[in-house]
Motif scaffolding. Sequence first.
Motif, short mmCIF file in Angstrom:
data_model
loop_
_atom_site.label_atom_id
_atom_site.label_comp_id
_atom_site.label_asym_id
_atom_site.label_seq_id
_atom_site.Cartn_x
_atom_site.Cartn_y
_atom_site.Cartn_z
N MET C 363 0.66 -1.10 -0.03
CA MET C 363 -0.48 0.62 -0.14
C MET C 363 1.04 1.36 0.26
N THR C 366 -0.26 4.08 2.69
CA THR C 366 0.43 3.93 3.70
C THR C 366 2.35 4.07 4.31
N ALA C 367 2.59 3.37 3.04
CA ALA C 367 4.24 2.96 3.23
C ALA C 367 4.99 4.92 3.01
N LEU C 368 4.07 5.77 1.84
CA LEU C 368 4.80 7.32 2.64
C LEU C 368 4.63 7.60 3.26
N ASN C 369 5.42 8.35 3.85
CA ASN C 369 4.80 9.31 5.14
C ASN C 369 3.38 10.12 4.59
N PRO C 370 2.80 10.87 4.48
CA PRO C 370 2.19 12.17 3.89
C PRO C 370 2.37 13.07 4.39
N LYS C 371 2.97 13.40 5.18
CA LYS C 371 3.39 15.14 5.26
C LYS C 371 4.44 15.12 5.17
N LEU C 372 5.21 14.57 4.28
CA LEU C 372 6.80 14.87 3.45
C LEU C 372 6.58 14.57 2.27
N ASP C 376 11.86 14.86 0.16
CA ASP C 376 12.87 14.21 1.02
C ASP C 376 12.36 12.82 1.35
N MET D 198 1.69 2.04 10.57
CA MET D 198 2.18 2.43 9.93
C MET D 198 3.51 1.66 8.50
N ASP D 199 3.33 1.99 7.71
CA ASP D 199 4.34 1.08 6.47
C ASP D 199 5.69 2.03 7.02
N TYR D 200 5.14 3.31 6.58
CA TYR D 200 6.14 4.21 6.67
C TYR D 200 6.88 4.40 7.82
N ARG D 217 9.85 12.92 12.40
CA ARG D 217 9.81 13.39 11.28
C ARG D 217 8.25 12.79 10.53
N GLU D 218 8.51 11.46 10.54
CA GLU D 218 7.47 10.63 10.86
C GLU D 218 5.87 10.41 11.10
N PRO D 221 3.92 14.83 12.85
CA PRO D 221 3.13 15.62 11.43
C PRO D 221 2.24 14.81 11.59
N ASN D 222 2.09 14.06 11.37
CA ASN D 222 0.53 12.98 11.31
C ASN D 222 -0.18 13.13 12.54
#
Lengths: 318, 521, 541, 307
Positions: C363, C366-372, C376, D198-200, D217-218, D221-222
């Motif tokens: 997915m 969910t694998a990419l941080n939505p805030k970056l 980055d 979460m995967d990230y 950072r990870e 923010p979320n």
Amino acid sequence: MSHIWTMIAKRLALGVVTLFVVSLIIFLGTELLPGDFAQEILGQAATPETVAALREQLGLNDPMHVRYANWLGDILQGDLGESLANGQSVSDLIGRRLGNTLALAGYAAAIAVPLSLMLGILAALFRNSVFDRAANASALTSISFPEFFVAYILIFFLAGAGGMFPSMSNFRPDADFADFLYRAFLPALTLTLVVTAHMMRMTRAAIINLLASPYIEMARLKGMSPMRIIVRHALPNALAPIINVIALNLAYLITGVVVVEVVFVYPGLGQLMVDSVAARDMPVVQGVALVFAAAYVLLNLTADVLATLSNPRLVHRR
Amino acid sequence: MKRPYGHMNVRRRTVLKGTAALGAAALVTPWGTPLRAQPTQGGTLRVAISTGGTTDSLDPGSWDSEFMNFQAHTRNGYLTEIGADGSLVPELAESWEASADASVWTFRIREGVQFHSGHVLTGEDVVASINHHRGADNTSAAAPIVADIADITADGMTVTVTLSAGNADFPFVMSDYHLPILPAQADGTIDPATTDGCGPFVMNNIEFGVRADYTRHDGYWKPGLPYFDAVEQVLIFDNAARQNALISGEVDYIDSADLNTVHLLERAPGINVLSITGTQHYGLPMDTRAAPFSDVNVRQALKYAINREQLVDTILNGYGSVGNDHPIGPGQRYFNAELEQKTFDPDRVAFHLREAGLSELTVDLNIADAAFAGAVDAAVLYAESAAAAGVTINVVREPNDGYWSNVWMQKPFVGTYWGGRPTEDWMFATAYAEGVPWNESYWSNERFNALLVSARSELDEDIRREQYFEMQEIVANEGGTIIPMFAAYVGAYSDALAHPEQVASNWRNDGHRIGERWWFA
Amino acid sequence: MTETRDVLLTMKGLRIEGRADETWTEIVKGIDLTLHKGEVLGLIGESGAGKSTIGLAAMGFARDGCRISGGEITFDGIDLRAASEEDRRHLRGHRIAYVAQSAAASFNPAHRLIDQYAEAPVRHQVMSRAEAERDAVDLYRRMQLPNPDEIGFRYPHQVSGGQLQRAMTAMAMACRPDLIIFDEPTTALDVTTQIEVLAAIRDIVDQFDTAAIYITHDLAVVAQMADRIKVLLKGEEVEEADTRTMLTAPREAYTKSLWAVRSFARPEQAPVGGGTPVVSVRTVTAAYGSVDVLHDVSFDVHARRTVAVVGESGSGKSTTARVITGLLPPRRGEILFNGTALPPDYRKRSRDQLRQAQMIYQMADTALNPKLRIRDLIGRPAQMYLGLQGKRLDTRIRELLSLIELEPDDYIDRLPSELSGGQKQRIGIARALAAEPQFIICDEVTSALDQLVAEGILKLLDKLQGEFDLAYMFITHDLATVRAIADEVVVMKDGRVVEQGPKTQMFRPPHDPYTELLLSSVPEMDPDWLTGVLGKRRASG
Amino acid sequence: MGFLTGLFWLFATIAAALAAGWLFRAAAIAASPQGLAREFRTMPLTASFGLLMILIYILVAIFAPALAPFSETEIVGREYMPWDAVHLLGTDNLGRDMLSRLIYGARNTVGIAFATTALAFVAGSVLGLLAAVVGGWLDQLLSRAVDVLMAIPALIFALLLLTIVGTSILNMILVIALIDSTRVYRLARAVAMNIVVMDYVEAAKLRGEGTWRLITREILPNAMAPLVAEFGLRFCFVFLTISALSFLGLGIQPPTADWGSMVRDNATLISFGDITPLLPAGAIALLTVSVNFVVDWQLHRASGLKE
């Protein structure tokens, strides 16, 4: 269901540990307060000799850990000790006040919980409507006034000369239930105004949070009415956060109402605690702190159990 | 009934001045309501008291709140009573006489007085009641005032008290609220937890910090008294709540009104305000051992730097009178009215500073509202006026809790209050005599100490008056305590209540004897 | 006369708008549609084609943030746009029913299946609660659900995904509607389960002669279900024809490209002739808590080779990946990297060891941080492992973006939410590449994507493998993907390896029975396939 | 008649507030750059009004000395003077100018409440996120400690601590922040628990990122949306705690002007129908409502629910 019993047992054990640590913190805290019981109770009208004599008489000269150990030992045997100030049994003293406190908390909760659920549901149903915004704004307004101020305003409008309700809830020991309901109405109403907003907002938020769920869309596509969707499909799944916030507010109604007690002259536990802290009446302070902490622990436990029971995933394992 | 606010001010001022001139206990009757001449029987008096707590106890030695003081006089009888006019009148002691050096006192106990339990009063009860506060390591708050009793014996209805030194005011001491007469047990002691008594009302129940309920003692020995059938006494700590209770008719009488809003309370229909100036005074003691307060000129400078009128107007809202740096109230027997009244006087401040060899003066004033209501505001006002006179006062606010343990008599310049004592000797001996525990300013004056001892056993009125006048002057001009104001006891009551023309000034609440002295109109 | 009575649903010039950032954009741009009674129409297209939106519009329904802005929708003579909300509500669940993609999400977790079954018939006053319950059991039986008498009294979480999907179809049937909208009802299921659900759906639709709109992106599936197929692209119709015609002779180029998607397969490579594998999984047994979920799993991955690990959900594919990455230290066995044993726990591995093995997730959401920002997201590994800074880092990021075929200037400062699914997955690949690894685990990287997009990703991965000598471990349940990209295959079931070997060998009989089942369950582009397979299975079983 | 007049004024006020919000929004859109302007365009009138009010409060707080006609503590007249041209809102119980104290009160009250809430948030969320990320014994330790602290009634605990450490403003900020941070901790931990799976986050862990970077950072923010919402409510609870402490004599100490104490000092007037104490109370209420309007808007944006 057995796993729920296991959870209750574990949490109760943890609760006992919590109570123990709370008693230790309260004990140390009270120790750190300037002055001790002998000095405070005799106050300005005491000579150093009388203070010393009283201290000796009450065993306040023992080292701190000895006094704590003694107190703990007594507690374990079910003995809360006696008030330093007037020698009354702490359990008697607390028992009477606890009844009053629970009665008032129950009274306020009986109004506030259904009211806030109803308002929360309606606000979710008519979200972003004028009703929603008005309910939200007035709820926020009511919690942004200090409690005592809300109380004074209610007294001004509902008590006062020729008012409908008494401004003072100090009822005779032999008062009956109807009399209690009448006399405790204003404090209960004050507390209702104070706690409703929080519960209402949480109910609304928890429900709205679910409205994007596929099963809500499914219910709409099954032709269900908006009210039924909220009450039947969203609410049961939103119960966990709602129950939690209700428990938090009930805990507040039991432990945090000293200001309302003062304004309405209501003989509850909060006033007893504040008085006893001021007087450094250690056994009473400790006793009340334990009761408060126990109320908090039990309410949290109840909330968790109810939240668990409201979730079929946790009740009916595969 | 409503009157404009400005009017009230004028009226109040006039009355207060009149009080000072009369030199008697003052009674403010609201706009001249005629007092009912004929007391009527019946009704339940509901009284709200302002201080007290769950930590109160039945032991007379522990009583220190208004709540317990009120129950003391409602439930109990005392050997002697301070009358409404401030004079000492017999109560359970029918009469008394002293030896020539005032060191041996013989009290004749009244016959036929019954306790609520049915027990009949004898001299044994009196001895047991007094002995409760005596002895080494006694923790009673009254222990210091009975410390001078070397011996007390009873012989039937006669009680003989031998003092270690003469004291002309000893019968006054016996009226202290800690010394109720309670029934003696078989072993000659009293039960400190008893609710028995021989006063006008029988106590049915008491919940500390909450309420107490009484019914009339039908066998009360004072003929025709009390008028009420029952008394309900509740504790209302919060000012607004107390006033609300009175306005909404929940109670008939409140012992203390909020001075900020008392002018509004007065305007409320059916409410009367009762303001009594007695011996209650507020003070600012300085540690006379510590520099710069060890210099009497510094003390005098500080006394002239305070604006007393402003304090009375603002802090007391006018309900009180200016003090003259000594603890004797204008209503007391030997009040020195001839002494020059100190006022705010920058020139005198400058003069005394020069005398002290100082070009400027900066002091810290450690204070909390625990010292007296409005103490911090008073300190702020004081600092403002002192600044105008060239003295810098840094107001250091201290926490209320622990104030009496950590600040009072610990820091060099603090705030204090005194409910006062009914006699000059008692007051001076408690707080101004050399080396006594509550000598707040650690002050010592040879002439004063000598006068105190000689006046105590002096039975000649004129000599005694002269001696007390001089002592007031010494305290005012050399003492270590600034006493800027005497605060009135300001209570309020509903129209339904009536009271005698003269209301006592020794304590609040008609000497806490409202239950016995007042009635429903 | 007969002709008009036969028509159940018509749409004329249907237009639907969706709101984004306070402005309305058209997402369905004038669609005409006619559906007769008892007929099944397949709607097919990639995501964004507007399939679901049209399906919902058939119920007179628009999702939040959407509105029907033009055209006509007529159901059995009723103008759905003009009808009151009350009337439309009465049709929904009663005469037009809906079967959603994920039954697990669309069943209310708080109520038992039978309560949810009975809700529509009771509320629409079609039958009483008792009748509804009896009826439910009957339908459950027809849907070939196990224990039809008591399955209704379970909560959704107590029932498997395939069974739930069938129960949902039964629920849609509860009021015996004239029309059912099937919105990708089998997309979330394993192949072996999918075939059962498809069969059950087809049976029930036949039995009650219900008309249906069948929405899917899977051609092979729609071929089994639909009488006619309509192909959509970006809210517009591409073409429509009956199923056989459409399959054999598509007219439009777009349709043809859809049909051609399954042609990609990388050339066969010679078997590895020895040498140290990059990653070697040695007799790994791993457990969650006290339950073993992997048993003695062993396989090797060599440089420039792709090993596909195949199996259904719960077979242990992903757990194997977790063991390799060190998230789940094994109970027994070890992982060798270039012949050296790796510390079992990732926290004990050196930074370089971590760098060498990268992972791409299923997915991308969910694998990419939505805030970056993209900069980055893919810059971080380069910065961390290779110490790139400032200008050099920027150059490297742009290089990586070019590698994954995204225009650097356009994308470098975007947030993940501003990308399509395929683009997100490309960013995931770039992030893995940024570490310059030797080995990449691809965990179902194409299963959430449309087929055309998925093919693009597979081609990209193939190209990169050649360029950078990468070793891939490819976790998938889709045999088409295996066919396309794998060199070697590992088939897993219940935590065990049931068969492994080169791809060519795997697609040639004889098979392990489980492999056989897997292979035979993959739908084929033949309208008779489903009937054939079922017939064969019935005959043999 | 009185009711109708009241209703008229109520609607007039609401209309005026919405008009102010509309004007402010128009101005904000015109004055801000492209990206920001788009944000503002989506802003409902309530949020716009709230933002305007917050801005005004901040300006008043900053420029208090310039705006106030008199000083904070100066006694300028008799006690309880009526409203007139010189003392626009009359004087208080000591004869200090009411308007000036209200203006200075903005600085003290908002400043203190903001500092307290901010501190509670920094402490509570850092620890909460840390517990969620690190897990294990640290999580257990912190969570149990928070359980214990929360089992002690907040007001009484504050009372006890303030009595021990003394009632300076700094102490009050620290004590209330400590007590409030337990509530923030619970929320932050719960929110972070949903994010760490979460995967990230897993990807970042496998990359070998340190805990601090994971948090800042990870995860942070979320987790902002629910934390911001909580901030709004906490902010007004801090006001309430401070004024309750003032009621019990331990709040902000005179002569410093703060709205809580000003309500307290003048509260008895309400028993006589005098509206003076409504002024500071209204100032608190208006700010609370404004803050929560803005928070609601932000939350609505973050939730992605489009309606």
